[in-house]
Design an enzyme around this catalytic site. Structure first.
Site, PDB file in Angstrom:
ATOM      1  N   GLU A  96     -14.965  30.200  43.440  1.00  0.00           N
ATOM      2  CA  GLU A  96     -14.825  31.661  43.537  1.00  0.00           C
ATOM      3  C   GLU A  96     -15.987  32.403  42.889  1.00  0.00           C
ATOM      4  O   GLU A  96     -15.804  33.259  42.033  1.00  0.00           O
ATOM      5  CB  GLU A  96     -13.488  32.092  42.910  1.00  0.00           C
ATOM      6  CG  GLU A  96     -12.301  31.453  43.629  1.00  0.00           C
ATOM      7  CD  GLU A  96     -10.975  31.895  43.059  1.00  0.00           C
ATOM      8  OE1 GLU A  96     -10.083  32.239  43.850  1.00  0.00           O
ATOM      9  OE2 GLU A  96     -10.836  31.897  41.829  1.00  0.00           O
TER      10      GLU A  96
HETATM   11  N1  IFG Z   1      -7.512  29.984  42.411  1.00  0.00           N
HETATM   12  C1  IFG Z   1      -8.379  29.869  41.217  1.00  0.00           C
HETATM   13  C2  IFG Z   1      -7.671  29.489  39.926  1.00  0.00           C
HETATM   14  C3  IFG Z   1      -6.293  30.137  39.782  1.00  0.00           C
HETATM   15  C4  IFG Z   1      -5.486  29.884  41.050  1.00  0.00           C
HETATM   16  C5  IFG Z   1      -4.056  30.382  40.867  1.00  0.00           C
HETATM   17  C6  IFG Z   1      -8.979  27.614  42.006  1.00  0.00           C
HETATM   18  C7  IFG Z   1     -10.015  26.525  42.110  1.00  0.00           C
HETATM   19  C8  IFG Z   1      -6.177  30.538  42.221  1.00  0.00           C
HETATM   20  N2  IFG Z   1      -9.392  28.815  41.495  1.00  0.00           N
HETATM   21  O1  IFG Z   1      -7.832  27.390  42.354  1.00  0.00           O
HETATM   22  O2  IFG Z   1      -8.475  29.881  38.825  1.00  0.00           O
HETATM   23  O3  IFG Z   1      -6.416  31.528  39.529  1.00  0.00           O
HETATM   24  O4  IFG Z   1      -3.220  29.898  41.891  1.00  0.00           O
END
Ligand code: IFG
Length: 485
Positions: free
Chosen positions: A295
């Site tokens: 992200e």
């Molecule tokens: N995605 C984010 C996490 C977390 C997650 C919560 C990944 C690799 C959503 N990154 O999963 O930091 O916020 O469900």
């Protein structure tokens, strides 16, 4: 033997051959097997109150023997367990194999303590399907104490999981002491989601966690999430920010993650990353450092590419290999030792297939299958549902060996169940979301596909409830399972 989780390669019960643990029972082991023998003896002492000494050398009749014999058990984590009314013999090629066998032996004993403890008779032959069988605990969004992390290690080790991925840094908290940048922990670790006091592990406490995990044959993989998910670091040191101004500490859940970034154009950023990774690598006996890389929406693409290009050699110079969330694959020229951890919801991803074609092995964490912060169903009071609800059958009923196009079983290092903690305000919440789903994930990663059988697993899991009740685990009594009391 018909309630074992994860299911072994083969088990043949011999009801007439139950072995009674008595005041005379001892555990015999050669010196390399002694630590596992002591672990087993502790379990038997706690369960029966008998002294259960650990003795060196071969076992006479009427004893429990732990034997290391690589010729008899080819797989490095395999074991053979033979229980007769006269003796118990557990053979492994390595202490890790013996440890796995002890977890099976524990399930052949009653769930609750008692003076007449009997090990169900029979033969078990077993070995794991995948090498990397992991759980991830997000200690950044909410901080969990050393004691709570050790309990989590004990709990996952019972199901033969052998990796604990610790998500140590994120927007809401930096959880590991870095001596060259002390404010990361003292300021960046001083809060958490909801504004609580947060916390961090000193390097001594972290070493203790790593050693404790190793005694349970669990390898700790530390994650320093960069270049995104970095508000805790940016709030700790103004110079890390592009404009030289430190933001406030971030205590919200962060409904839109991916809003922060290191300043990839500033030299201080690379000194910072090198200092941090050097100190974390020195605390990591295992092969891998996890760099996150997920992200990076707030990082300009050319900055992200430069960042990864400059950081990968740092990890290599530290003698470590890189694991990164699968966005890492957007960087060309990754070393073949780099492991992308797939958290998408597709079963086809060209970058994953291309990496496998180049020889990389992968970790699978498809969010709609194994994200343990997803609700079981819409009645679950905590957790998210952006990847859908995941009940026990959902996490159980998929085959990592065939899940992804262009990713054959030989390229799958293993599976990991991430437990993100934005909505988990206590360790009781961690247990509720982790169990029983991690037991299902453990079977997916350990057992041969030939034993894969939802009705059979559901029945075995139902019989497992009393074991968690005896251990006071706050597990979710999913209505998919006919829990026995
Ligand atoms: N995605 C984010 C996490 C977390 C997650 C919560 C990944 C690799 C959503 N990154 O999963 O930091 O916020 O469900």
């Amino acid at each position: 033997m018909d309630t074992l989780i994860p299911a072994p390669v083969s088990a043949s019960p011999a009801p007439a051959e139950d072995f009674a643990v008595t005041a005379a029972t001892a555990v015999h082991a050669t010196d390399d097997a002694a630590p596992v023998a002591e672990h087993l003896a502790e379990v038997l002492r706690a369960g029966t109150g008998h002294p259960v000494p650990v003795l060196a050398g071969p076992a006479p009749g009427g004893a429990i023997a732990l034997v290391l014999d690589a010729a008899a058990v080819p797989h490095p984590e395999g074991y053979r367990l033979s229980v007769t009314s006269r003796s118990v013999t557990l053979t492994g090629s390595t202490p890790a194999g013996l440890f796995a066998g002890v977890q099976t032996l524990r399930q052949l004993l009653p769930a609750r303590a008692g003076t007449e403890w009997v090990v169900a008779g029979g033969e078990v032959r077993d070995q794991p399907r995948f090498a990397h069988r992991g759980a991830m605990l997000d200690v950044s969004r909410h901080f969990y104490t050393v004691a709570e992390v050790k309990r989590f290690i004990d709990q996952i080790a019972q199901y033969k999981l052998n990796v604990l991925h610790l998500h140590l840094t994120d927007d809401q908290g930096w959880r590991i002491e870095i001596r060259s940048w002390p404010r990361l922990a003292t300021h960046g670790g001083s809060t958490q989601v909801g504004g609580g006091t947060g916390g961090h592990y000193t390097q001594e406490e972290y070493r203790d966690l790593v050693a404790y995990a190793a005694s349970r044959h669990v390898t700790v993989i530390p994650e320093i999430d960069v270049p995104g998910h970095t508000t805790a670091a940016l709030a700790s040191y103004p110079e890390l920010n592009a404009d030289g101004v430190a933001p406030e500490l971030f205590t919200a859940r962060g409904n839109a993650t991916g809003f922060s970034s290191l300043a990839t154009g500033k030299e201080v950023t690379y000194r910072f990353v090198e200092d941090v990774l050097r100190e974390v690598a020195a605390l990591t006996p295992g092969e891998y450092l996890h760099l996150g890389t997920d992200e990076t929406h707030a990082t300009p693409e050319e900055g992200r590419l430069e960042f990864i290009d400059r950081v990968l050699p740092i990890v290599a110079r530290l003698g470590k290999s890189v694991i990164g969330w699968h966005e890492l694959l957007r960087s060309p020229g990754l070393p073949v030792s780099a492991v992308p951890q797939y958290w998408g919801r597709e079963s086809s991803d060209p970058l994953m297939a291309a990496a496998v074609a180049r020889g990389n092995r992968v970790l699978l964490s498809p969010a709609h299958k194994v994200y343990l912060d997803m609700k079981y169903d819409l009645s679950t009071p905590i957790g998210y549902k952006w990847a859908g609800c995941i009940d026990v059958a959902d996490i159980y009923d998929w085959d990592p060996g065939t899940y992804m196009d262009g990713v054959p079983e030989t390229a799958v290092l293993g599976v990991e169940g991430p437990l993100w903690s934005e909505t988990l305000t206590s360790y009781a919440d961690v247990e509720y979301m982790a169990f029983p789903r991690l037991a299902a994930l453990a079977e997916v990663t350990w057992s041969p596909w030939s034993t894969h059988d939802w009705p059979g697993f559901a029945a075995r899991l139902a019989a497992h409830g009393p074991r968690w009740e005896a251990q006071e685990v706050n597990f979710c009594r999913s209505p998919q399972i006919a829990w026995s009391t």
